[in-house]
Design a protein around this motif. Structure first.
Motif, mmCIF file in Angstrom:
data_model
loop_
_atom_site.group_PDB
_atom_site.id
_atom_site.type_symbol
_atom_site.label_atom_id
_atom_site.label_comp_id
_atom_site.label_asym_id
_atom_site.label_seq_id
_atom_site.Cartn_x
_atom_site.Cartn_y
_atom_site.Cartn_z
ATOM 1 N N LYS A 1 0.861 -1.187 0.000
ATOM 2 C CA LYS A 1 0.000 0.000 0.000
ATOM 3 C C LYS A 1 0.894 1.232 0.000
ATOM 4 C CE LYS A 1 -4.153 -1.964 1.926
ATOM 5 N NZ LYS A 1 -4.810 -2.090 0.666
ATOM 6 N N CYS A 2 0.576 2.173 -0.898
ATOM 7 C CA CYS A 2 1.425 3.340 -1.126
ATOM 8 C C CYS A 2 0.568 4.613 -1.116
ATOM 9 C CB CYS A 2 2.118 3.166 -2.474
ATOM 10 S SG CYS A 2 3.262 4.462 -2.900
ATOM 11 N N PRO A 3 1.001 5.662 -0.419
ATOM 12 C CA PRO A 3 0.243 6.915 -0.435
ATOM 13 C C PRO A 3 0.412 7.650 -1.769
ATOM 14 C CG PRO A 3 2.234 7.174 0.872
ATOM 15 C CD PRO A 3 2.174 5.732 0.449
ATOM 16 N N ARG A 4 -0.699 8.048 -2.338
ATOM 17 C CA ARG A 4 -0.721 8.802 -3.595
ATOM 18 C C ARG A 4 -1.824 9.854 -3.508
ATOM 19 N NH1 ARG A 4 3.896 8.049 -6.499
ATOM 20 N NH2 ARG A 4 4.419 5.859 -6.627
ATOM 21 N N VAL B 1 8.797 2.106 -3.306
ATOM 22 C CA VAL B 1 9.252 1.703 -1.977
ATOM 23 C C VAL B 1 9.793 2.878 -1.165
ATOM 24 C CG1 VAL B 1 9.667 -0.712 -2.582
ATOM 25 C CG2 VAL B 1 11.496 0.948 -2.842
ATOM 26 N N ASP B 2 10.144 3.980 -1.832
ATOM 27 C CA ASP B 2 10.587 5.177 -1.117
ATOM 28 C C ASP B 2 9.465 5.749 -0.244
ATOM 29 O OD1 ASP B 2 13.092 5.035 -2.311
ATOM 30 O OD2 ASP B 2 12.563 6.424 -3.925
ATOM 31 N N HIS B 3 8.223 5.422 -0.560
ATOM 32 C CA HIS B 3 7.065 5.916 0.193
ATOM 33 C C HIS B 3 6.707 5.003 1.368
ATOM 34 C CE1 HIS B 3 6.115 9.007 -2.794
ATOM 35 N NE2 HIS B 3 6.326 8.094 -3.724
ATOM 36 N N LYS C 1 9.835 -1.945 5.872
ATOM 37 C CA LYS C 1 9.374 -2.574 4.627
ATOM 38 C C LYS C 1 10.379 -2.353 3.509
ATOM 39 C CE LYS C 1 4.409 -2.654 5.392
ATOM 40 N NZ LYS C 1 3.110 -2.166 4.944
ATOM 41 N N ARG C 2 10.917 -1.127 3.433
ATOM 42 C CA ARG C 2 11.886 -0.799 2.387
ATOM 43 C C ARG C 2 13.130 -1.685 2.515
ATOM 44 N NH1 ARG C 2 11.332 4.247 2.926
ATOM 45 N NH2 ARG C 2 12.987 4.584 4.436
ATOM 46 N N THR C 3 13.621 -1.882 3.729
ATOM 47 C CA THR C 3 14.807 -2.709 3.961
ATOM 48 C C THR C 3 14.552 -4.165 3.585
ATOM 49 O OG1 THR C 3 15.568 -1.227 5.696
ATOM 50 C CG2 THR C 3 16.489 -3.461 5.694
#
Length: 168
Positions: free
Chosen positions: A97-100, A141-143, A148-150
């Motif tokens: 899930k990503c904020p947009r 993944v920057d968001h 989670k990114r790692t």
């Protein structure tokens, strides 16, 4: 001819791209190769840096399954926060899930250099934001949270090693 899709965290994906200044045959050739790469990977959008070209150009998929190019795009407006499930050709088999934003207004050039403005919402707005992020040197993944990114980074580094061994 399709090009290989670059896997994150490759440097070409984490650096801002350069503006397109040549709207000649080389741009059309790049767009054709990007379209082939995207089709093979069953994507709904692709940025030039995902095939190793650090240029500010992307293909964006419409709801009807057609695509159009955006060259030197700028986001002029963003409205209505939304969180959407997102994946990426350069981060294969990862969905988060990503904020947009639900609505965006974008200014861009087409492959001939002509300027356009587009107000988009929903899926089209989502794809535009994702691809323009690529051109700015960001992946979805920057968001995400650093944890989670790692975790995703570790999996992508392993995938890069597997792909490198397959080429040898």
């Amino acid at each position: 001819m399709a090009r290989d899709i670059v896997i994150w965290p490759h440097k070409v994906l984490t650096s801002p791209t350069k503006p397109v200044t040549d709207f000649g045959p080389s741009l059309q050739k790049l767009l054709d190769e990007m379209a082939e790469s995207m089709k093979e990977a069953e994507g709904i959008g692709i940025a030039a840096n995902q095939v190793g070209e650090p240029l500010r150009v992307a293909l964006v998929g419409r709801e009807d399954g057609t695509f159009f190019e955006i060259v030197n795009p700028q986001v002029l407006e963003k409205k209505e926060n939304v969180t959407l499930e997102e994946g990426c050709l350069s981060v294969p088999r990862e969905w988060e899930k990503c904020p947009r934003f639900h609505k965006v207004k974008v200014r861009y050039q087409d492959k001939t250099g002509e300027w356009h403005e587009l107000e988009a919402e929903g899926r089209l707005a989502h794809v535009l934001q994702h691809e323009i992020d690529h051109l700015d040197g960001h992946v979805f993944v920057d968001h995400l949270s650093s944890l989670k990114r790692t975790l995703i980074l570790d999996r992508m580094k392993k995938l890069q090693k597997v792909k490198a061994r397959q080429k040898d």
